[in-house]
Motif scaffolding. Sequence first.
Motif, PDB file in Angstrom:
ATOM      1  N   LEU A 135       0.825  -1.203   0.000  1.00 21.44           N
ATOM      2  CA  LEU A 135       0.000   0.000   0.000  1.00 21.44           C
ATOM      3  C   LEU A 135       0.862   1.257   0.000  1.00 21.44           C
ATOM      4  CD1 LEU A 135      -2.581  -1.170   2.657  1.00 21.44           C
ATOM      5  CD2 LEU A 135      -3.077  -0.780   0.234  1.00 21.44           C
ATOM      6  N   PRO A 136       0.320   2.369  -0.503  1.00 25.85           N
ATOM      7  CA  PRO A 136       1.039   3.644  -0.388  1.00 25.85           C
ATOM      8  C   PRO A 136       1.281   3.971   1.087  1.00 25.85           C
ATOM      9  CG  PRO A 136      -0.820   3.840  -1.896  1.00 25.85           C
ATOM     10  CD  PRO A 136      -0.958   2.509  -1.226  1.00 25.85           C
ATOM     11  N   PRO A 137       2.379   4.656   1.394  1.00 23.58           N
ATOM     12  CA  PRO A 137       2.726   4.926   2.802  1.00 23.58           C
ATOM     13  C   PRO A 137       1.933   6.089   3.393  1.00 23.58           C
ATOM     14  CG  PRO A 137       4.390   5.871   1.366  1.00 23.58           C
ATOM     15  CD  PRO A 137       3.420   5.138   0.463  1.00 23.58           C
ATOM     16  N   LEU A 138       0.628   6.016   3.294  1.00 21.99           N
ATOM     17  CA  LEU A 138      -0.236   7.062   3.851  1.00 21.99           C
ATOM     18  C   LEU A 138      -0.634   6.664   5.267  1.00 21.99           C
ATOM     19  CD1 LEU A 138      -1.830   9.708   3.224  1.00 21.99           C
ATOM     20  CD2 LEU A 138      -3.754   8.221   2.607  1.00 21.99           C
ATOM     21  N   PRO A 139      -0.413   7.520   6.261  1.00 20.97           N
ATOM     22  CA  PRO A 139      -0.764   7.158   7.645  1.00 20.97           C
ATOM     23  C   PRO A 139      -2.220   6.712   7.769  1.00 20.97           C
ATOM     24  CG  PRO A 139       0.500   9.192   7.612  1.00 20.97           C
ATOM     25  CD  PRO A 139       0.196   8.870   6.168  1.00 20.97           C
ATOM     26  N   GLY A 140      -2.414   5.562   8.418  1.00 21.49           N
ATOM     27  CA  GLY A 140      -3.750   5.047   8.685  1.00 21.49           C
ATOM     28  C   GLY A 140      -4.343   4.195   7.587  1.00 21.49           C
ATOM     29  N   LEU A 141      -3.689   4.156   6.419  1.00 21.87           N
ATOM     30  CA  LEU A 141      -4.274   3.429   5.287  1.00 21.87           C
ATOM     31  C   LEU A 141      -4.277   1.923   5.530  1.00 21.87           C
ATOM     32  CD1 LEU A 141      -5.334   4.422   2.460  1.00 21.87           C
ATOM     33  CD2 LEU A 141      -3.187   3.566   1.537  1.00 21.87           C
ATOM     34  N   ALA A 142      -3.128   1.383   5.934  1.00 17.80           N
ATOM     35  CA  ALA A 142      -3.022  -0.069   6.111  1.00 17.80           C
ATOM     36  C   ALA A 142      -3.961  -0.582   7.186  1.00 17.80           C
ATOM     37  CB  ALA A 142      -1.582  -0.444   6.457  1.00 17.80           C
ATOM     38  N   GLU A 143      -4.175   0.209   8.246  1.00 16.36           N
ATOM     39  CA  GLU A 143      -5.040  -0.231   9.348  1.00 16.36           C
ATOM     40  C   GLU A 143      -6.492  -0.384   8.915  1.00 16.36           C
ATOM     41  OE1 GLU A 143      -1.411   1.594  11.015  1.00 16.36           O
ATOM     42  OE2 GLU A 143      -2.835   2.123   9.428  1.00 16.36           O
ATOM     43  N   ARG A 144      -6.884   0.328   7.856  1.00 21.21           N
ATOM     44  CA  ARG A 144      -8.278   0.291   7.429  1.00 21.21           C
ATOM     45  C   ARG A 144      -8.480  -0.547   6.163  1.00 21.21           C
ATOM     46  NH1 ARG A 144     -10.584   2.856  10.975  1.00 21.21           N
ATOM     47  NH2 ARG A 144     -12.571   2.254  10.055  1.00 21.21           N
ATOM     48  N   THR A 226     -13.651   8.735  12.489  1.00 15.78           N
ATOM     49  CA  THR A 226     -14.472   9.021  13.661  1.00 15.78           C
ATOM     50  C   THR A 226     -15.135   7.735  14.120  1.00 15.78           C
ATOM     51  OG1 THR A 226     -14.927  11.260  12.841  1.00 15.78           O
ATOM     52  CG2 THR A 226     -16.372  10.404  14.577  1.00 15.78           C
ATOM     53  N   GLU A 227     -14.921   7.386  15.394  1.00 16.11           N
ATOM     54  CA  GLU A 227     -15.509   6.176  15.973  1.00 16.11           C
ATOM     55  C   GLU A 227     -15.246   4.957  15.090  1.00 16.11           C
ATOM     56  OE1 GLU A 227     -19.611   7.007  16.722  1.00 16.11           O
ATOM     57  OE2 GLU A 227     -19.182   8.346  18.411  1.00 16.11           O
ATOM     58  N   ASP A 228     -13.987   4.830  14.678  1.00 16.73           N
ATOM     59  CA  ASP A 228     -13.518   3.701  13.877  1.00 16.73           C
ATOM     60  C   ASP A 228     -14.243   3.597  12.535  1.00 16.73           C
ATOM     61  OD1 ASP A 228     -11.705   1.624  13.515  1.00 16.73           O
ATOM     62  OD2 ASP A 228     -13.144   0.106  14.169  1.00 16.73           O
ATOM     63  N   ARG A 229     -14.618   4.739  11.979  1.00 14.50           N
ATOM     64  CA  ARG A 229     -15.197   4.773  10.638  1.00 14.50           C
ATOM     65  C   ARG A 229     -14.493   5.864   9.835  1.00 14.50           C
ATOM     66  NH1 ARG A 229     -19.618   6.713   9.720  1.00 14.50           N
ATOM     67  NH2 ARG A 229     -20.009   7.770  11.718  1.00 14.50           N
ATOM     68  N   HIS A 241     -12.128  16.272   2.642  1.00 12.83           N
ATOM     69  CA  HIS A 241     -13.251  15.901   1.781  1.00 12.83           C
ATOM     70  C   HIS A 241     -14.005  14.763   2.451  1.00 12.83           C
ATOM     71  CE1 HIS A 241     -12.088  18.023  -2.069  1.00 12.83           C
ATOM     72  NE2 HIS A 241     -10.999  18.170  -1.326  1.00 12.83           N
ATOM     73  N   ASP A 242     -15.271  14.989   2.723  1.00 13.93           N
ATOM     74  CA  ASP A 242     -16.077  13.949   3.362  1.00 13.93           C
ATOM     75  C   ASP A 242     -16.185  12.734   2.445  1.00 13.93           C
ATOM     76  OD1 ASP A 242     -16.468  15.636   5.482  1.00 13.93           O
ATOM     77  OD2 ASP A 242     -18.427  16.345   4.801  1.00 13.93           O
ATOM     78  N   ARG A 243     -15.721  11.609   2.913  1.00 11.37           N
ATOM     79  CA  ARG A 243     -15.791  10.346   2.171  1.00 11.37           C
ATOM     80  C   ARG A 243     -16.018   9.221   3.172  1.00 11.37           C
ATOM     81  NH1 ARG A 243     -17.037  11.433  -2.786  1.00 11.37           N
ATOM     82  NH2 ARG A 243     -17.924  13.112  -1.514  1.00 11.37           N
ATOM     83  N   ALA A 244     -16.832   8.245   2.781  1.00  7.07           N
ATOM     84  CA  ALA A 244     -17.078   7.083   3.644  1.00  7.07           C
ATOM     85  C   ALA A 244     -16.316   5.847   3.187  1.00  7.07           C
ATOM     86  CB  ALA A 244     -18.577   6.778   3.687  1.00  7.07           C
TER      87      ALA A 244
END
Length: 332
Positions: A135-144, A226-229, A241-244
Amino acid sequence: MVTLTKTFGNENSYDVVVVGGGAAGLSAALVLGRARRRTLVVDAGEPRNAPSAHMHGYLSRDGMAPADFLAVGREEISRYGVELVRDRAVTASRDTDLTPEERNLAPGGFAVTLASGRTVRARHLVVATGLRDELPPLPGLAERFGRDVIHCPYCHGWESRDLPTGVLATSPLSAHQALMVTQWSDDVRLFLDKVPESDLSAEDRRRLAAAGVEVVPGEVTGLAVTEDRLTGVRLGDGTVHDRAVLYVAPRAVPRDELLTALGAEMRETPFGRYPVIDERGLTSVPGLWAAGNASGFAEQVVNAASRGYRAGAAINGELLFADLDAKAAEPA
């Protein structure tokens, strides 16, 4: 039943060793076990789809958890005497200890050394080691990843339909991914990140506009959660940018060490380097087979299982005729 496996003479010798215990490897082993072939599966326990809670698009198994799918597969192959060990194949080489007679029976003839120190021998070797996603080295990406950061609309599109959706560009090819995603959502934004807008072709720009995809330039620096989402995508200028849902195309890294070590001919593709195989999965090396994502990038679970089945059936035929020819050549 025709079999000359006993020629190899000990508990570490097999008709077939399958390296990889995913859909492709288990499917090949199931066919071989039912054909009464002495088969060993070496499983390192690192399936590519482990981050996903469910798999989709597999008729009769849609929505099944990948771990449950593999557990059922392991139970099924055990019914037919297939052995499975949780181990890692470290090296593989042509078996130089074979006699001329044994070499005739085993056109490949392989020795596979496992991390545990055990060496097993096989007349045919199936490499079903798959690939890993980088994955790209973007913080938080791999965890999700596998949750609300996803990569395949055919795998996850239905579950994320009609949600505000982002696509994180990793190359100009990400424009194609964004266009595909519009089949599942009318609210799609393509975040260019480090891809220059000028790298998008005129055709891609026309199609993105026609599909209503908003192209967002600027570096992506993080995710809003927010709240693991997942709730948004953050740019370097601080805007969110709001994205789900966020799609990303990982860099596929084939686990091809065994294929390379054995001298299989490889080919470069836009998605990585993969072995040259025939329609059955046979590589350029006699007796060496590739199945599942070890043979190509686009093998979903159902395709991988099909590839494994095809290889297993072909191997059984190869073994059968080799044994018959050897028997026919024996003195009367």
